[in-house]
Design a protein around this motif. Structure first.
Motif, PDB file in Angstrom:
ATOM      1  N   ALA A  55       0.714  -1.172   0.058  1.00  0.00           N
ATOM      2  CA  ALA A  55       0.068  -0.046   0.171  1.00  0.00           C
ATOM      3  C   ALA A  55       1.087   1.230  -0.157  1.00  0.00           C
ATOM      4  O   ALA A  55       0.407   2.331  -0.401  1.00  0.00           O
ATOM      5  CB  ALA A  55      -0.786  -0.005   1.115  1.00  0.00           C
ATOM      6  N   LYS A  56       2.141   1.115   0.652  1.00  0.00           N
ATOM      7  CA  LYS A  56       3.008   2.344   0.670  1.00  0.00           C
ATOM      8  C   LYS A  56       3.483   2.701  -0.874  1.00  0.00           C
ATOM      9  O   LYS A  56       3.969   3.904  -1.122  1.00  0.00           O
ATOM     10  CB  LYS A  56       4.175   2.275   1.596  1.00  0.00           C
ATOM     11  N   LEU A  57       3.325   2.005  -1.909  1.00  0.00           N
ATOM     12  CA  LEU A  57       3.660   2.241  -3.140  1.00  0.00           C
ATOM     13  C   LEU A  57       2.517   3.056  -4.041  1.00  0.00           C
ATOM     14  O   LEU A  57       2.812   3.510  -5.020  1.00  0.00           O
ATOM     15  CB  LEU A  57       3.988   1.089  -4.118  1.00  0.00           C
ATOM     16  N   LEU A  58       1.540   3.233  -3.429  1.00  0.00           N
ATOM     17  CA  LEU A  58       0.268   3.432  -3.962  1.00  0.00           C
ATOM     18  C   LEU A  58       0.167   5.250  -4.054  1.00  0.00           C
ATOM     19  O   LEU A  58       0.547   5.620  -2.551  1.00  0.00           O
ATOM     20  CB  LEU A  58      -0.976   2.908  -3.671  1.00  0.00           C
ATOM     21  N   GLU A  59      -0.519   5.691  -4.671  1.00  0.00           N
ATOM     22  CA  GLU A  59      -0.997   7.149  -4.480  1.00  0.00           C
ATOM     23  C   GLU A  59      -2.407   6.918  -3.844  1.00  0.00           C
ATOM     24  O   GLU A  59      -2.945   6.207  -3.960  1.00  0.00           O
ATOM     25  CB  GLU A  59      -0.954   7.889  -5.829  1.00  0.00           C
ATOM     26  N   GLN A  60      -2.845   8.061  -3.215  1.00  0.00           N
ATOM     27  CA  GLN A  60      -3.983   8.180  -2.429  1.00  0.00           C
ATOM     28  C   GLN A  60      -5.246   7.642  -3.437  1.00  0.00           C
ATOM     29  O   GLN A  60      -6.142   7.034  -3.162  1.00  0.00           O
ATOM     30  CB  GLN A  60      -4.552   9.502  -1.800  1.00  0.00           C
ATOM     31  N   ASN A  61      -5.304   8.326  -4.911  1.00  0.00           N
ATOM     32  CA  ASN A  61      -6.322   8.040  -5.666  1.00  0.00           C
ATOM     33  C   ASN A  61      -6.345   6.581  -6.133  1.00  0.00           C
ATOM     34  O   ASN A  61      -7.401   5.933  -6.122  1.00  0.00           O
ATOM     35  CB  ASN A  61      -6.358   8.993  -6.867  1.00  0.00           C
ATOM     36  N   GLN A  62      -5.163   6.291  -6.032  1.00  0.00           N
ATOM     37  CA  GLN A  62      -5.087   4.623  -6.572  1.00  0.00           C
ATOM     38  C   GLN A  62      -5.643   3.829  -5.440  1.00  0.00           C
ATOM     39  O   GLN A  62      -6.354   2.853  -5.701  1.00  0.00           O
ATOM     40  CB  GLN A  62      -3.672   4.311  -6.850  1.00  0.00           C
ATOM     41  N   ALA A  63      -5.283   3.997  -4.393  1.00  0.00           N
ATOM     42  CA  ALA A  63      -5.616   3.006  -3.051  1.00  0.00           C
ATOM     43  C   ALA A  63      -7.184   3.302  -3.036  1.00  0.00           C
ATOM     44  O   ALA A  63      -7.802   2.227  -2.666  1.00  0.00           O
ATOM     45  CB  ALA A  63      -5.080   3.861  -1.668  1.00  0.00           C
ATOM     46  N   ASN A  64      -7.777   4.543  -3.175  1.00  0.00           N
ATOM     47  CA  ASN A  64      -9.233   4.572  -3.319  1.00  0.00           C
ATOM     48  C   ASN A  64      -9.847   3.986  -4.399  1.00  0.00           C
ATOM     49  O   ASN A  64     -11.006   3.094  -4.146  1.00  0.00           O
ATOM     50  CB  ASN A  64      -9.570   6.292  -3.469  1.00  0.00           C
ATOM     51  N   THR A  65      -9.180   3.883  -5.423  1.00  0.00           N
ATOM     52  CA  THR A  65      -9.776   3.164  -6.406  1.00  0.00           C
ATOM     53  C   THR A  65      -9.870   1.610  -6.338  1.00  0.00           C
ATOM     54  O   THR A  65     -10.834   0.949  -6.502  1.00  0.00           O
ATOM     55  CB  THR A  65      -8.905   3.380  -7.937  1.00  0.00           C
ATOM     56  N   LEU A  66      -8.937   1.147  -5.575  1.00  0.00           N
ATOM     57  CA  LEU A  66      -8.708  -0.326  -5.342  1.00  0.00           C
ATOM     58  C   LEU A  66      -9.622  -0.529  -4.247  1.00  0.00           C
ATOM     59  O   LEU A  66     -10.530  -1.632  -4.283  1.00  0.00           O
ATOM     60  CB  LEU A  66      -7.517  -0.894  -4.768  1.00  0.00           C
ATOM     61  N   ASN A  67      -9.704   0.235  -3.091  1.00  0.00           N
ATOM     62  CA  ASN A  67     -10.826   0.105  -2.046  1.00  0.00           C
ATOM     63  C   ASN A  67     -12.439  -0.049  -2.564  1.00  0.00           C
ATOM     64  O   ASN A  67     -12.955  -0.766  -2.194  1.00  0.00           O
ATOM     65  CB  ASN A  67     -10.486   1.062  -1.001  1.00  0.00           C
ATOM     66  N   ASN A  68     -12.628   1.110  -3.424  1.00  0.00           N
ATOM     67  CA  ASN A  68     -13.766   0.976  -4.177  1.00  0.00           C
ATOM     68  C   ASN A  68     -14.165  -0.287  -4.988  1.00  0.00           C
ATOM     69  O   ASN A  68     -15.386  -0.607  -4.922  1.00  0.00           O
ATOM     70  CB  ASN A  68     -13.985   2.217  -5.087  1.00  0.00           C
ATOM     71  N   TYR A  69     -13.131  -0.598  -5.606  1.00  0.00           N
ATOM     72  CA  TYR A  69     -13.441  -2.068  -6.220  1.00  0.00           C
ATOM     73  C   TYR A  69     -13.643  -3.213  -5.694  1.00  0.00           C
ATOM     74  O   TYR A  69     -14.570  -3.890  -5.642  1.00  0.00           O
ATOM     75  CB  TYR A  69     -12.171  -2.171  -7.081  1.00  0.00           C
ATOM     76  N   LEU A  70     -12.609  -3.336  -4.387  1.00  0.00           N
ATOM     77  CA  LEU A  70     -13.129  -4.212  -3.451  1.00  0.00           C
ATOM     78  C   LEU A  70     -14.780  -4.067  -2.886  1.00  0.00           C
ATOM     79  O   LEU A  70     -15.018  -5.231  -2.374  1.00  0.00           O
ATOM     80  CB  LEU A  70     -11.930  -4.426  -2.567  1.00  0.00           C
ATOM     81  N   ARG A  71     -15.020  -3.036  -2.645  1.00  0.00           N
ATOM     82  CA  ARG A  71     -16.418  -2.711  -1.825  1.00  0.00           C
ATOM     83  C   ARG A  71     -17.270  -3.383  -2.964  1.00  0.00           C
ATOM     84  O   ARG A  71     -18.403  -3.957  -2.423  1.00  0.00           O
ATOM     85  CB  ARG A  71     -16.462  -1.476  -1.401  1.00  0.00           C
ATOM     86  N   ALA A  72     -17.140  -2.989  -4.438  1.00  0.00           N
ATOM     87  CA  ALA A  72     -18.222  -3.240  -5.101  1.00  0.00           C
ATOM     88  C   ALA A  72     -18.130  -4.793  -5.244  1.00  0.00           C
ATOM     89  O   ALA A  72     -19.517  -5.476  -5.584  1.00  0.00           O
ATOM     90  CB  ALA A  72     -17.801  -2.712  -6.433  1.00  0.00           C
ATOM     91  N   MET A  73     -17.047  -5.456  -5.041  1.00  0.00           N
ATOM     92  CA  MET A  73     -16.937  -6.798  -5.287  1.00  0.00           C
ATOM     93  C   MET A  73     -17.676  -7.661  -4.221  1.00  0.00           C
ATOM     94  O   MET A  73     -18.178  -8.878  -4.410  1.00  0.00           O
ATOM     95  CB  MET A  73     -15.457  -7.234  -5.554  1.00  0.00           C
ATOM     96  N   THR A  74     -17.827  -6.923  -3.157  1.00  0.00           N
ATOM     97  CA  THR A  74     -18.617  -7.693  -2.016  1.00  0.00           C
ATOM     98  C   THR A  74     -20.032  -7.665  -1.954  1.00  0.00           C
ATOM     99  O   THR A  74     -20.983  -8.230  -1.616  1.00  0.00           O
ATOM    100  CB  THR A  74     -18.235  -7.016  -0.567  1.00  0.00           C
TER     101      THR A  74
END
Length: 109
Positions: A55-74
């Motif tokens: 996670a430390k390699l990600l920019e904030q918007n990238q982390a948000n994109t990944l989190n939103n994707y995981l939320r959508a998958m649930t």
């Protein structure tokens, strides 16, 4: 029930438990595994592993994109609306993080 049938059933249960455990570790729900498109599952695995380990390699918007994707998958309704383009966006973020990780590894030598 004879001994052979019992042994086969026991082994099958053990294998199913191992498989379910591995899927959960990869961030994939065993209950929805068979009904979900493979590219969505691949993107889910990438998103989970990147957020968990790098996670430390990600920019904030990238982390948000990944989190939103995981939320959508649930959520079943949201998961059914996910497109291949969204999955590719997640995988591209994973590729960018992998490049940063490799670059750091080369600089340490």
């Amino acid at each position: 029930m004879d001994e052979l049938t019992y042994t086969i059933q026991t082994r099958t249960r053990q294998d199913e438990n191992q498989t379910s455990t591995w899927l959960k570790q990869q961030g994939i729900s065993p209950e929805h595994f068979a009904q979900t498109q493979i590219y969505l599952l691949q993107a889910q695995k990438v998103a989970t592993n990147i957020l968990k380990n790098y996670a430390k390699l990600l920019e904030q918007n990238q982390a948000n994109t990944l989190n939103n994707y995981l939320r959508a998958m649930t959520n079943t309704k949201k998961r059914n609306k996910l497109t291949q383009a969204q999955a590719h966006k997640v995988m591209n973020i994973g590729t960018q993080a992998n490049r940063k990780l490799f670059k750091q590894h080369r600089q340490k030598r």
